[in-house]
Motif scaffolding. Structure first.
Motif, PDB file in Angstrom:
ATOM      1  N   MET A 173       0.837  -1.191   0.000  1.00  0.00           N
ATOM      2  CA  MET A 173       0.000   0.000   0.000  1.00  0.00           C
ATOM      3  C   MET A 173       0.877   1.249   0.000  1.00  0.00           C
ATOM      4  O   MET A 173       1.838   1.336   0.754  1.00  0.00           O
ATOM      5  N   VAL A 174       0.544   2.208  -0.850  1.00  0.00           N
ATOM      6  CA  VAL A 174       1.280   3.461  -0.960  1.00  0.00           C
ATOM      7  C   VAL A 174       0.558   4.513  -0.125  1.00  0.00           C
ATOM      8  O   VAL A 174      -0.568   4.901  -0.434  1.00  0.00           O
ATOM      9  N   GLN A 175       1.192   4.955   0.960  1.00  0.00           N
ATOM     10  CA  GLN A 175       0.668   6.043   1.773  1.00  0.00           C
ATOM     11  C   GLN A 175       1.627   7.221   1.688  1.00  0.00           C
ATOM     12  O   GLN A 175       2.722   7.112   1.137  1.00  0.00           O
ATOM     13  N   GLY A 176       1.210   8.358   2.233  1.00  0.00           N
ATOM     14  CA  GLY A 176       2.041   9.549   2.130  1.00  0.00           C
ATOM     15  C   GLY A 176       2.087  10.328   3.425  1.00  0.00           C
ATOM     16  O   GLY A 176       1.237  10.154   4.303  1.00  0.00           O
ATOM     17  N   ALA A 202      -1.704  -5.555   4.226  1.00  0.00           N
ATOM     18  CA  ALA A 202      -0.747  -5.042   3.253  1.00  0.00           C
ATOM     19  C   ALA A 202       0.411  -4.317   3.915  1.00  0.00           C
ATOM     20  O   ALA A 202       0.216  -3.544   4.850  1.00  0.00           O
ATOM     21  N   PRO A 203       1.642  -4.549   3.433  1.00  0.00           N
ATOM     22  CA  PRO A 203       2.771  -3.716   3.857  1.00  0.00           C
ATOM     23  C   PRO A 203       2.597  -2.314   3.297  1.00  0.00           C
ATOM     24  O   PRO A 203       1.953  -2.112   2.260  1.00  0.00           O
ATOM     25  N   VAL A 204       3.164  -1.323   3.970  1.00  0.00           N
ATOM     26  CA  VAL A 204       2.986   0.077   3.592  1.00  0.00           C
ATOM     27  C   VAL A 204       4.312   0.684   3.164  1.00  0.00           C
ATOM     28  O   VAL A 204       5.343   0.495   3.832  1.00  0.00           O
ATOM     29  N   ILE A 205       4.273   1.416   2.062  1.00  0.00           N
ATOM     30  CA  ILE A 205       5.398   2.231   1.608  1.00  0.00           C
ATOM     31  C   ILE A 205       5.009   3.688   1.824  1.00  0.00           C
ATOM     32  O   ILE A 205       3.944   4.123   1.358  1.00  0.00           O
ATOM     33  N   VAL A 225       4.815  -0.238   8.213  1.00  0.00           N
ATOM     34  CA  VAL A 225       5.606   0.595   7.295  1.00  0.00           C
ATOM     35  C   VAL A 225       6.923  -0.118   7.009  1.00  0.00           C
ATOM     36  O   VAL A 225       7.783  -0.249   7.879  1.00  0.00           O
ATOM     37  N   LYS A 226       7.069  -0.569   5.776  1.00  0.00           N
ATOM     38  CA  LYS A 226       8.229  -1.381   5.405  1.00  0.00           C
ATOM     39  C   LYS A 226       9.232  -0.654   4.519  1.00  0.00           C
ATOM     40  O   LYS A 226      10.313  -1.175   4.239  1.00  0.00           O
ATOM     41  N   ILE A 233       9.290  -7.011  -0.234  1.00  0.00           N
ATOM     42  CA  ILE A 233       8.188  -6.477   0.564  1.00  0.00           C
ATOM     43  C   ILE A 233       6.847  -6.974   0.041  1.00  0.00           C
ATOM     44  O   ILE A 233       5.948  -7.380   0.792  1.00  0.00           O
ATOM     45  N   VAL A 234       6.714  -6.946  -1.294  1.00  0.00           N
ATOM     46  CA  VAL A 234       5.464  -7.379  -1.933  1.00  0.00           C
ATOM     47  C   VAL A 234       5.405  -8.899  -2.026  1.00  0.00           C
ATOM     48  O   VAL A 234       4.373  -9.466  -2.348  1.00  0.00           O
ATOM     49  N   GLN A 235       6.532  -9.557  -1.772  1.00  0.00           N
ATOM     50  CA  GLN A 235       6.641 -11.011  -1.826  1.00  0.00           C
ATOM     51  C   GLN A 235       6.443 -11.536  -3.234  1.00  0.00           C
ATOM     52  O   GLN A 235       5.645 -12.433  -3.494  1.00  0.00           O
ATOM     53  N   ILE A 236       7.177 -10.900  -4.169  1.00  0.00           N
ATOM     54  CA  ILE A 236       7.194 -11.324  -5.552  1.00  0.00           C
ATOM     55  C   ILE A 236       8.579 -11.844  -5.874  1.00  0.00           C
ATOM     56  O   ILE A 236       9.583 -11.166  -5.640  1.00  0.00           O
TER      57      ILE A 236
END
Length: 511
Positions: free
Chosen positions: A1-4, A153-156, A185-186, A506-509
């Motif tokens: 997840m993209v946060q700001g 979801a992990p957060v960026i 927050v990763k 982080i996204v596990q890809i």
């Protein structure tokens, strides 16, 4: 997840870049923003609407946009009230306090939309809203950490370095989060950097020590890519850049002034015009910016100024709400768009509009009618394509009528079909002829015209021919293809700036 760390730090474009990057890896990617506040909306083929940013992110992911990608869209009607659009349809008009009192209903919609997307896509790129550290809103949150918890979801965290204070933004945001959310927050992304990376690196190292979160990359300040903006926050900067660019080039260009109304919506209609080298497009919120006589302006406002310019031969165009304003009156007895009443229009077209609760949302295509006059007359038969999002109906105002054509019919400048197909050439039979309708209106000389069709200037042949009629040597380019190229460029910049190995982890890809 993209946060700001705040609004306008670049969350939407970072999310769009990630959508394109991961779709290139062969993943079926969908964007998701549970709650978006924006008057810039996109019409979907099924008659629903979503935020422009999520529509753009869907294009970046190369999937069809749908209402589930933005289940709640808040369209500001004033500083305290918004129209609430749920799953693409108008749901209510609420003030903030009333909105949060109905959180349970709205949150169930968010959950259902996310679960639906999760069942059909490999990866969901989620965008937050504003900042997760708004401590007065954390208990009623439906856009940031509540969604991260829902999606596990992990957060960026994205921060804008350009205005200064980026380290305080990041440290303060993380410090104000509850421990559970803080641990989500990763990664940190520093956005809009211009300067010497060697000078920045010591600060990044200390930032990692202070927060315990790695910096995934530093994205440079990118030039304007011609991508649609999410809201009006960028208009001032865009106008300044256009004006400075015109001065630097020292060339005479067609001056197009867009009136920056309060809560302006869907202003990306004008992006294709701004991309034309022969056009100087700017947004104005002061009558002085129209270049009228100074003494006269002190006692007159925009309305008289626009009418005066029209009499002098300046072309005036109204899109959607602007089209309604060109008429003689707008009647809103039900308070659909504010206080109930009747508003005086500019009186440049013999029209009147009655606002209604029912909202028209549809993609359309068509052509310039044979009855069009003025600068549109040579464009008869030229295809147009776009969409409608409006409340109300517009009709000729008695006893006057819209300018009559040589055939005696009211001269509506556009013939429109409710269809998602390409503009239909007049030379061929149209299978949807029974659904055709006339749109828009013109003044007698043709110098004033309006239409309900958003996106009309993205119709490349129409835009170029219209500009040529105004004396501008326009370039014929495919606006949709230019957006796709810009998304590729954005993804390339993101890929080059970010630690993709760490991000994939982080996204596990798997790489």
């Amino acid at each position: 997840m993209v946060q700001g760390t705040a609004s306008s730090v670049g969350k939407s474009l970072v999310a769009a870049a990630l959508c394109r990057i991961f779709s290139r890896e062969g993943l079926r990617v969908a964007p998701f923003k549970s709650q978006n506040m924006s008057n810039n909306a996109a019409a979907l083929p099924d008659g629903r609407e979503i935020g422009r940013a999520q529509h753009l992110q869907a294009l970046a992911a190369r999937v069809a946009p749908e209402a589930a990608m933005n289940p709640i869209l808040l369209k500001p009607e004033s500083d305290r009230r918004s129209q609430v659009v749920v799953m693409g349809k108008p749901w209510a008009s609420l003030e903030g306090r009333d909105y949060y009192s109905r959180r349970a209903e709205l949150w169930s919609c968010v959950q259902a939309a996310y679960r639906d997307l999760e069942s059909r896509f490999d990866l969901i790129v989620i965008e937050g809203a504003g900042s997760p550290a708004e401590i007065n809103l954390q208990a009623t949150d439906m856009a940031n950490m509540a969604v991260a918890r829902l999606a596990r979801a992990p957060v960026i965290l994205v921060a804008d370095i350009d205005p200064g204070g980026v380290f305080a933004q990041v440290v303060g945001t993380i410090a104000l989060l509850p421990l559970e959310d803080r641990n989500r927050v990763k990664g940190i992304v520093i956005n809009k950097f211009r300067g010497d990376m060697d000078l920045l690196k010591p600060g990044l190292e200390e930032l990692e020590e202070l927060t315990g979160v790695p910096v995934l990359g530093v994205i440079p300040m990118l030039p304007r890519l011609g991508l649609p903006d999410e809201d009006g926050a960028t208009i001032a900067a865009a106008t300044q850049a256009v004006v400075q660019g015109a001065a630097a080039q020292g060339k005479d260009r067609l001056d197009i002034a867009v009136i920056k109304l309060p809560h302006i919506s869907n202003f990306d209609d004008f992006d294709p015009l701004a991309a034309e080298p022969g056009v100087r497009l700017r947004y104005v919120d002061d009558p002085l910016a129209l270049g009228l006589p100074l003494a006269w302006l002190w006692e007159k406002g925009f309305g008289d100024g626009i009418r005066w310019l029209s009499r002098l031969g300046t072309h005036v165009v109204g899109l959607c709400g602007g089209f309604q304003m060109l008429g003689e009156r707008v009647t809103d007895l039900g308070g659909v768009e504010g206080k109930p009443g009747i508003s005086r229009g500019l009186g440049l077209l013999a029209l009147e509009t009655s606002l209604e609760d029912e909202k028209t949302v549809r993609p359309v295509s068509g052509w310039v009618s044979e009855s069009a006059g003025g600068v549109l007359k040579p464009l008869a038969g030229v295809g147009v394509k776009g969409y409608e999002i409006h409340c109300g109906r517009t009709s000729p105002s008695p006893p006057r009528q819209v300018r009559q054509s040589s055939h005696g019919r009211e001269a509506f400048p556009f013939t429109i079909l409710e269809t998602t197909q390409e503009p239909w050439p007049l030379a061929e039979p149209c299978p949807l002829a029974g659904k055709a309708c006339f749109d828009g209106a013109q003044s007698e000389g043709g110098g004033v015209w309006g239409t309900y069709v958003h996106g009309i200037f993205a119709s490349d042949e129409f835009r170029s021919a219209w500009l040529r009629g105004l004396g501008v040597e326009a370039k014929l380019f495919n606006a949709a293809a230019e957006v796709d190229k810009a998304l590729d460029w954005l993804a390339d910049a993101g890929f080059a700036s970010l630690d993709m190995e760490a991000l994939n982890g982080i996204v596990q890809i798997s790489p």
